[in-house]
Design a protein around this motif. Sequence first.
Motif, PDB file in Angstrom:
ATOM      1  N   ASN B 231       0.856  -1.214  -0.128  1.00  0.00           N
ATOM      2  CA  ASN B 231      -0.006   0.019  -0.032  1.00  0.00           C
ATOM      3  C   ASN B 231       0.804   1.403  -0.084  1.00  0.00           C
ATOM      4  O   ASN B 231       0.691   2.227  -0.757  1.00  0.00           O
ATOM      5  N   TYR B 232       1.947   1.288   0.755  1.00  0.00           N
ATOM      6  CA  TYR B 232       2.842   2.409   0.848  1.00  0.00           C
ATOM      7  C   TYR B 232       3.633   2.553  -0.538  1.00  0.00           C
ATOM      8  O   TYR B 232       3.657   3.532  -1.096  1.00  0.00           O
ATOM      9  N   ALA B 235       0.955   3.962  -3.115  1.00  0.00           N
ATOM     10  CA  ALA B 235       0.693   5.401  -2.820  1.00  0.00           C
ATOM     11  C   ALA B 235       1.801   6.331  -3.390  1.00  0.00           C
ATOM     12  O   ALA B 235       1.744   7.496  -3.814  1.00  0.00           O
ATOM     13  N   TYR B 283      -4.183  16.372  -4.317  1.00  0.00           N
ATOM     14  CA  TYR B 283      -4.176  14.854  -4.533  1.00  0.00           C
ATOM     15  C   TYR B 283      -2.752  14.335  -4.301  1.00  0.00           C
ATOM     16  O   TYR B 283      -2.820  13.345  -3.314  1.00  0.00           O
ATOM     17  N   GLN B 286      -2.796  14.079  -0.413  1.00  0.00           N
ATOM     18  CA  GLN B 286      -3.735  12.995   0.174  1.00  0.00           C
ATOM     19  C   GLN B 286      -2.926  11.678  -0.050  1.00  0.00           C
ATOM     20  O   GLN B 286      -2.998  10.621   0.885  1.00  0.00           O
ATOM     21  N   LEU B 287      -2.194  11.593  -1.182  1.00  0.00           N
ATOM     22  CA  LEU B 287      -1.619  10.243  -1.433  1.00  0.00           C
ATOM     23  C   LEU B 287      -0.360  10.018  -0.539  1.00  0.00           C
ATOM     24  O   LEU B 287      -0.005   9.025   0.237  1.00  0.00           O
ATOM     25  N   GLU B 289      -0.562  11.040   2.953  1.00  0.00           N
ATOM     26  CA  GLU B 289      -1.146  10.651   3.803  1.00  0.00           C
ATOM     27  C   GLU B 289      -1.534   9.277   3.827  1.00  0.00           C
ATOM     28  O   GLU B 289      -1.076   8.293   4.756  1.00  0.00           O
ATOM     29  N   GLN B 290      -1.848   8.748   2.719  1.00  0.00           N
ATOM     30  CA  GLN B 290      -2.046   7.364   2.335  1.00  0.00           C
ATOM     31  C   GLN B 290      -0.780   6.502   2.732  1.00  0.00           C
ATOM     32  O   GLN B 290      -0.734   5.508   3.463  1.00  0.00           O
ATOM     33  N   ALA B 293       0.055   6.565   6.576  1.00  0.00           N
ATOM     34  CA  ALA B 293      -0.982   5.462   7.223  1.00  0.00           C
ATOM     35  C   ALA B 293      -0.795   4.001   6.911  1.00  0.00           C
ATOM     36  O   ALA B 293      -0.840   3.281   7.721  1.00  0.00           O
ATOM     37  N   ALA B 294      -0.406   3.621   5.535  1.00  0.00           N
ATOM     38  CA  ALA B 294       0.221   2.441   5.517  1.00  0.00           C
ATOM     39  C   ALA B 294       1.351   2.083   6.347  1.00  0.00           C
ATOM     40  O   ALA B 294       1.346   0.929   6.846  1.00  0.00           O
ATOM     41  N   ASP B 297       0.149   1.148   9.797  1.00  0.00           N
ATOM     42  CA  ASP B 297      -0.385  -0.091   9.901  1.00  0.00           C
ATOM     43  C   ASP B 297       0.351  -1.268   9.751  1.00  0.00           C
ATOM     44  O   ASP B 297       0.064  -2.719   9.744  1.00  0.00           O
TER      45      ASP B 297
END
Lengths: 318, 318
Positions: B231-232, B235, B283, B286-287, B289-290, B293-294, B297
């Motif tokens: 996911n990281y 993004a 955008y 936002q990416l 931040e994703q 977040a990854a 996690d």
Amino acid sequence: MSAAMTPASLPAWDLNGWSKHHLGRVEDALSRWVGIEAPAGLGDAMRYAVLDGGKRLRPLLVLAAYEAALSAQSTALDVTQRSGADEAALRAACAVELIHAYSLVHDDMPCMDNDVLRRGKPTVHVQFGEAQALLAGDALQAFAFELLTPDDERIPAAVQAHLCRQLAHAAGSAGMAGGQAIDLASVGLSLTEDQLRQMHRLKTGALLEGSVMMGATCAGAQATARAALQNYGAAVGLAFQVVDDILDVTADSATLGKTAGKDAASDKPTYVSLLGLERAQQYASQLLEQAHAALADSGLPDVRALAALADMVVRRSH
Amino acid sequence: MSAAMTPASLPAWDLNGWSKHHLGRVEDALSRWVGIEAPAGLGDAMRYAVLDGGKRLRPLLVLAAYEAALSAQSTALDVTQRSGADEAALRAACAVELIHAYSLVHDDMPCMDNDVLRRGKPTVHVQFGEAQALLAGDALQAFAFELLTPDDERIPAAVQAHLCRQLAHAAGSAGMAGGQAIDLASVGLSLTEDQLRQMHRLKTGALLEGSVMMGATCAGAQATARAALQNYGAAVGLAFQVVDDILDVTADSATLGKTAGKDAASDKPTYVSLLGLERAQQYASQLLEQAHAALADSGLPDVRALAALADMVVRRSH
């Protein structure tokens, strides 16, 4: 075609039947695998470059060497091991053909040989444009390595890694691509026989020899057999190029499926320009003898396919 | 530059020092390895394409992901295992850069983007001619796979094979080359945001994500960490392209080291042409931040380098 070197203990055998069987497997596998995951236009170009064409000599060398090396296994593989080895050999056969196919696509481009005809069809850049041809070649090379490393536990990781090592070395700057670079730099120069041999050892010999050795890897061939197969591969690889040079002056474009007389026209050094036609033909015969001698030294029980392929390489008409 | 996401238990840390150390290792390794076995002219072109240039983002992602995944190892590796894992990560870092470098060489050629300037220097085909550039790109791709499969028992065959599988997939028709083909077919078309995202996921995202995952492979990362790192990588890969599109309109050629305004001039769809500059910048944030977040996690103890690299990708000026 008569079978060469058939020991009395083995049944009569012919190359045509053997080739037909294995070519069917290779064509089927290539058709199932190549370009499937690609965006439409790229996939079309990749499949056009690979399918329905060519002698498939390299895949046949992989499979013949695999069978020969397998014939020496003293303990039988279990069903899973055998199916994994068979699958590895089929993948290796397809992978070497992908490398060969990509090299033809790039070789034919205007900045290289600028050829418009290949196997009787328009070349990839003529059919799909130069940019797509460039990408198709690049993608075919990557796919060769993807084919060698499936997520398939039947094929030992050590075999997968070894196959990649062999193919990368045969295809790269110390192999095929390096030979092409020497070829590029040699146009209009007069090479010695040693220099010409070195160029061809890399340009075409490395991948042909690599094909033989990859087949040996799939069957877990031992050191003596590997050394002999390497000698066989080197002799066949060089013989292939000598015969290519001979055919460039003795055959016509229709038979070759590509433009004949190209080497002489572009002032490239060849075995014929260096040795003359007759001595080039003698040299090809001598290399064929070396190939057969290497097989005799290998200690492998069944080298019939390898022997017949060597004969075919030297006696082919295109 | 301040370190992002530094847990209290870890010492203060900065990206510059970390990058400088690892870039030195990568430059040194590339310089020792690339083009050494090649004929002179080809080797020069390969080295020119790879050495002394570029941000080396992909190698840094490999090494950062490797370190992050290694920080979760519950049992310490012995000295041999650790040196093998370090060596695998360094080789993977160099291999992804070779793939990136070859793609730039081919991209810049007249039949593709026809660019004459790259990293402030003449492009490879301008410097060495088109034929040599084509071969250098081909040889660099092959060498990437050769680097991943050394005859070195410290690096497990399973790791070698897995790295080849990941790199081949990221580079090929379902990855980078596929994305380039979509890009080629998209000039002058109006794409939806989904179509644009799909193109970039392949064209640049696949190799950036692949870099992260190859680092994870070298450290033997487990499933949870692997999923988070994927996911990281996705993004960061997308953010990289969005920022690239932004810089194409906001930066000048001298800062970029390549021709600015190229996308607009060639009527290529970009995030800026699709979303406008402001929404493209939102955008990218936002990416970012994703990506963070990854990492949160992932369950990995030390993700400082990965976090800082994500920041750098979005905040870079070239």
